[in-house]
Design a protein around this motif. Sequence first.
Motif, PDB file in Angstrom:
ATOM      1  N   ASP A 188       0.828  -1.207   0.000  1.00 38.55           N
ATOM      2  CA  ASP A 188       0.000   0.000   0.000  1.00 38.55           C
ATOM      3  C   ASP A 188       0.861   1.255   0.000  1.00 38.55           C
ATOM      4  N   ASP A 189       2.021   1.190   0.689  1.00 30.17           N
ATOM      5  CA  ASP A 189       2.954   2.325   0.700  1.00 30.17           C
ATOM      6  C   ASP A 189       3.845   2.331  -0.536  1.00 30.17           C
ATOM      7  N   VAL A 190       4.392   1.176  -0.873  1.00 32.02           N
ATOM      8  CA  VAL A 190       5.364   1.117  -1.960  1.00 32.02           C
ATOM      9  C   VAL A 190       4.740   1.519  -3.286  1.00 32.02           C
ATOM     10  N   GLY A 191       3.469   1.218  -3.474  1.00 28.80           N
ATOM     11  CA  GLY A 191       2.819   1.572  -4.728  1.00 28.80           C
ATOM     12  C   GLY A 191       2.779   3.063  -5.005  1.00 28.80           C
ATOM     13  N   LYS A 192       3.018   3.866  -3.978  1.00 29.93           N
ATOM     14  CA  LYS A 192       3.011   5.322  -4.136  1.00 29.93           C
ATOM     15  C   LYS A 192       4.416   5.893  -4.304  1.00 29.93           C
ATOM     16  N   LEU A 193       5.429   5.035  -4.289  1.00 34.14           N
ATOM     17  CA  LEU A 193       6.818   5.483  -4.287  1.00 34.14           C
ATOM     18  C   LEU A 193       7.494   5.256  -5.633  1.00 34.14           C
ATOM     19  N   THR A 194       8.587   5.967  -5.840  1.00 32.55           N
ATOM     20  CA  THR A 194       9.494   5.697  -6.970  1.00 32.55           C
ATOM     21  C   THR A 194      10.847   5.344  -6.375  1.00 32.55           C
ATOM     22  N   SER A 195      10.889   4.217  -5.675  1.00 30.07           N
ATOM     23  CA  SER A 195      12.089   3.815  -4.938  1.00 30.07           C
ATOM     24  C   SER A 195      12.569   2.468  -5.425  1.00 30.07           C
ATOM     25  N   CYS A 196      13.773   2.432  -5.986  1.00 25.21           N
ATOM     26  CA  CYS A 196      14.350   1.165  -6.424  1.00 25.21           C
ATOM     27  C   CYS A 196      14.670   0.268  -5.237  1.00 25.21           C
ATOM     28  N   ARG A 197      15.076   0.869  -4.124  1.00 24.71           N
ATOM     29  CA  ARG A 197      15.381   0.056  -2.953  1.00 24.71           C
ATOM     30  C   ARG A 197      14.129  -0.644  -2.436  1.00 24.71           C
ATOM     31  N   ALA A 198      13.022   0.101  -2.358  1.00 24.03           N
ATOM     32  CA  ALA A 198      11.778  -0.507  -1.897  1.00 24.03           C
ATOM     33  C   ALA A 198      11.331  -1.618  -2.841  1.00 24.03           C
ATOM     34  N   ALA A 199      11.512  -1.401  -4.137  1.00 21.35           N
ATOM     35  CA  ALA A 199      11.130  -2.424  -5.115  1.00 21.35           C
ATOM     36  C   ALA A 199      11.969  -3.682  -4.970  1.00 21.35           C
ATOM     37  N   ASP A 200      13.269  -3.518  -4.719  1.00 20.28           N
ATOM     38  CA  ASP A 200      14.129  -4.683  -4.545  1.00 20.28           C
ATOM     39  C   ASP A 200      13.763  -5.474  -3.291  1.00 20.28           C
ATOM     40  N   ASP A 201      13.399  -4.772  -2.229  1.00 24.36           N
ATOM     41  CA  ASP A 201      12.960  -5.477  -1.023  1.00 24.36           C
ATOM     42  C   ASP A 201      11.679  -6.262  -1.289  1.00 24.36           C
ATOM     43  N   LEU A 202      10.804  -5.722  -2.123  1.00 21.12           N
ATOM     44  CA  LEU A 202       9.592  -6.461  -2.490  1.00 21.12           C
ATOM     45  C   LEU A 202       9.947  -7.728  -3.269  1.00 21.12           C
ATOM     46  N   ARG A 203      10.915  -7.624  -4.149  1.00 18.11           N
ATOM     47  CA  ARG A 203      11.328  -8.821  -4.905  1.00 18.11           C
ATOM     48  C   ARG A 203      11.866  -9.901  -3.957  1.00 18.11           C
ATOM     49  N   GLU A 204      12.595  -9.459  -2.936  1.00 13.09           N
ATOM     50  CA  GLU A 204      13.084 -10.416  -1.950  1.00 13.09           C
ATOM     51  C   GLU A 204      11.914 -11.085  -1.239  1.00 13.09           C
ATOM     52  N   LEU A 205      10.900 -10.312  -0.867  1.00 13.37           N
ATOM     53  CA  LEU A 205       9.715 -10.873  -0.227  1.00 13.37           C
ATOM     54  C   LEU A 205       9.031 -11.884  -1.148  1.00 13.37           C
ATOM     55  N   ALA A 206       8.964 -11.568  -2.435  1.00 12.57           N
ATOM     56  CA  ALA A 206       8.343 -12.494  -3.385  1.00 12.57           C
ATOM     57  C   ALA A 206       9.108 -13.817  -3.433  1.00 12.57           C
ATOM     58  N   ARG A 207      10.428 -13.751  -3.346  1.00 14.90           N
ATOM     59  CA  ARG A 207      11.217 -14.988  -3.354  1.00 14.90           C
ATOM     60  C   ARG A 207      10.915 -15.842  -2.124  1.00 14.90           C
ATOM     61  N   PHE A 208      10.804 -15.195  -0.959  1.00  8.37           N
ATOM     62  CA  PHE A 208      10.455 -15.952   0.241  1.00  8.37           C
ATOM     63  C   PHE A 208       9.045 -16.525   0.135  1.00  8.37           C
ATOM     64  N   ALA A 209       8.123 -15.742  -0.438  1.00  9.07           N
ATOM     65  CA  ALA A 209       6.749 -16.227  -0.590  1.00  9.07           C
ATOM     66  C   ALA A 209       6.673 -17.407  -1.547  1.00  9.07           C
ATOM     67  N   GLY A 210       7.656 -17.497  -2.444  1.00 10.89           N
ATOM     68  CA  GLY A 210       7.681 -18.598  -3.394  1.00 10.89           C
ATOM     69  C   GLY A 210       7.850 -19.948  -2.732  1.00 10.89           C
ATOM     70  N   ARG A 211       8.300 -19.960  -1.487  1.00 12.51           N
ATOM     71  CA  ARG A 211       8.437 -21.221  -0.758  1.00 12.51           C
ATOM     72  C   ARG A 211       7.077 -21.836  -0.440  1.00 12.51           C
ATOM     73  N   TYR A 212       6.040 -21.001  -0.519  1.00 10.50           N
ATOM     74  CA  TYR A 212       4.689 -21.466  -0.183  1.00 10.50           C
ATOM     75  C   TYR A 212       3.825 -21.468  -1.445  1.00 10.50           C
ATOM     76  N   GLY A 213       4.321 -22.173  -2.455  1.00  6.57           N
ATOM     77  CA  GLY A 213       3.628 -22.190  -3.734  1.00  6.57           C
ATOM     78  C   GLY A 213       2.229 -22.755  -3.677  1.00  6.57           C
ATOM     79  N   SER A 214       1.958 -23.614  -2.703  1.00  3.72           N
ATOM     80  CA  SER A 214       0.622 -24.214  -2.603  1.00  3.72           C
ATOM     81  C   SER A 214      -0.368 -23.328  -1.873  1.00  3.72           C
ATOM     82  N   LEU A 215       0.095 -22.221  -1.290  1.00  9.05           N
ATOM     83  CA  LEU A 215      -0.776 -21.328  -0.538  1.00  9.05           C
ATOM     84  C   LEU A 215      -1.268 -20.217  -1.461  1.00  9.05           C
ATOM     85  N   SER A 216      -2.570 -20.165  -1.678  1.00 11.55           N
ATOM     86  CA  SER A 216      -3.122 -19.195  -2.630  1.00 11.55           C
ATOM     87  C   SER A 216      -2.845 -17.758  -2.201  1.00 11.55           C
TER      88      SER A 216
END
Length: 467
Positions: free
Chosen positions: A424-452
């Motif tokens: 909700d916050d990051v979508g309002k920003l133009t921050s490469c650092r914030a975007a990279d942290d989101l990508r890291e979160l996506a990688r961790f979330a990938g461990r739960y591929g069966s969880l919708s």
Amino acid sequence: MPRPEKQLSPEASPRDWFGHELRTWRKLRGPLTHAELGVKVQVSGSLLEKIEKGTATCSQDLARRLDEFLETGGVLTRAWGMVFGQTEKPRPETESTPFGGVGISVQVQGGGTLDSARTRTSSESPASVDRRAFLTASGLAAITPIDLVRLVTPTAPREVPAQISPREIGQLKSLADVIHRQDNEHGGGGAVRELARGAIMWGAGLLPVPCSETLRPELLASVARLGIVVGASQFDAYAHDDARVSFRLAAECTEEAGEWHLRAKTYSFMARQEIWVGDPDTGLTHAEKGLVRSDRLTATERAMLHTARARAFGKMRDVANTLRAVGEADAAFEQSDPKQDPPWMAYYDYAQHHGDTAHALFDLAVHADEDPGQAARRFDIAVKGHGNAFARSRAISQTKLASLVMAKGDDPRQAVVLGHRALDDVGKLTSCRAADDLRELARFAGRYGSLSDARDLRERIATTVQA
């Protein structure tokens, strides 16, 4: 004696042909070493060497700068599309265009990199041995003896006063305040980056202007603070080369002005940038330099620099030194008195301190199997303490907290909730650092591929970072 350069095979591939062409022009116009040419076009010599060997990609902007300096008649720019046009993708660290995309003057001022003395040719050595020694000791010698001012000053005519007055100094301070506020609210990209680029060109252009001895220290301090906030916004936008130049300019100004508080702030940001781009050893060196004569710094400034040390040790997976540095940062922060701090340190409050130290502990929890509880508590304090004026800091702490829970917790659904709040916050920003942290979160979330819920979070992250 120098090693002979590797023989090139221009017929092997388009990249090899491009590299051979670059070497041909480099030899024709000098001959120049890779390092010498790198200074002229503001990239590392090692990158140019790799481009010549066909092992690295040349950006389109760099091709233009090479054409301009080497006077090739546009050969490299015209060839770029056929060689790299279909393969070049954005990289976290870009070899970015010089400020404003304009040419750079080749005049160096004598007496010191920021002095307004007689003009000298670029082939001469600096008059100040002490200044060169400082640059070398500070790890900033990569661009010496090139004048730091001209790295951010275009050749095109610019509006400058005949004499520095309090009005220009007031404008510099106001510019720094505006950029600092906009950067924290919106991130360093987009309009903020353009504002920062123009501001640093104008500020650096004031340094050679005649100035009274009484106003000179204040001018230097004002340009230094502008360099810090501009460098910070460029760092956030991943314009890392531009950021390093802005920070170097700030460091030089603080040294000449004897401004210890701004010097500490400059080295803190220099440390954070190098740690972020994967060089914690250099980052630690910068943090240690910032702590030189720590008796002249406020407790808050010491806490800030010890936190930078902790983040460097954390990236090194050095558990003992990370915990020790966090303890030193906490001890210093307990003695903080905002009334003793300069105005620009107001950002380093309870929330900022806990968020910054949490980053160091995050690395220990995720990569060294240390207890994640302390990092989680500190991130939570940072998230709750940051208001809308520091939306980026809040978003980054929220994202890292979600990643920590996703990686080390036992409830991925809680991490999903935290991740959506961060988005909700990051979508309002133009921050490469914030975007990279989101990508890291996506990688961790990938461990739960069966969880919708985790899949939905990853899809939203992909949409956000591509927007």
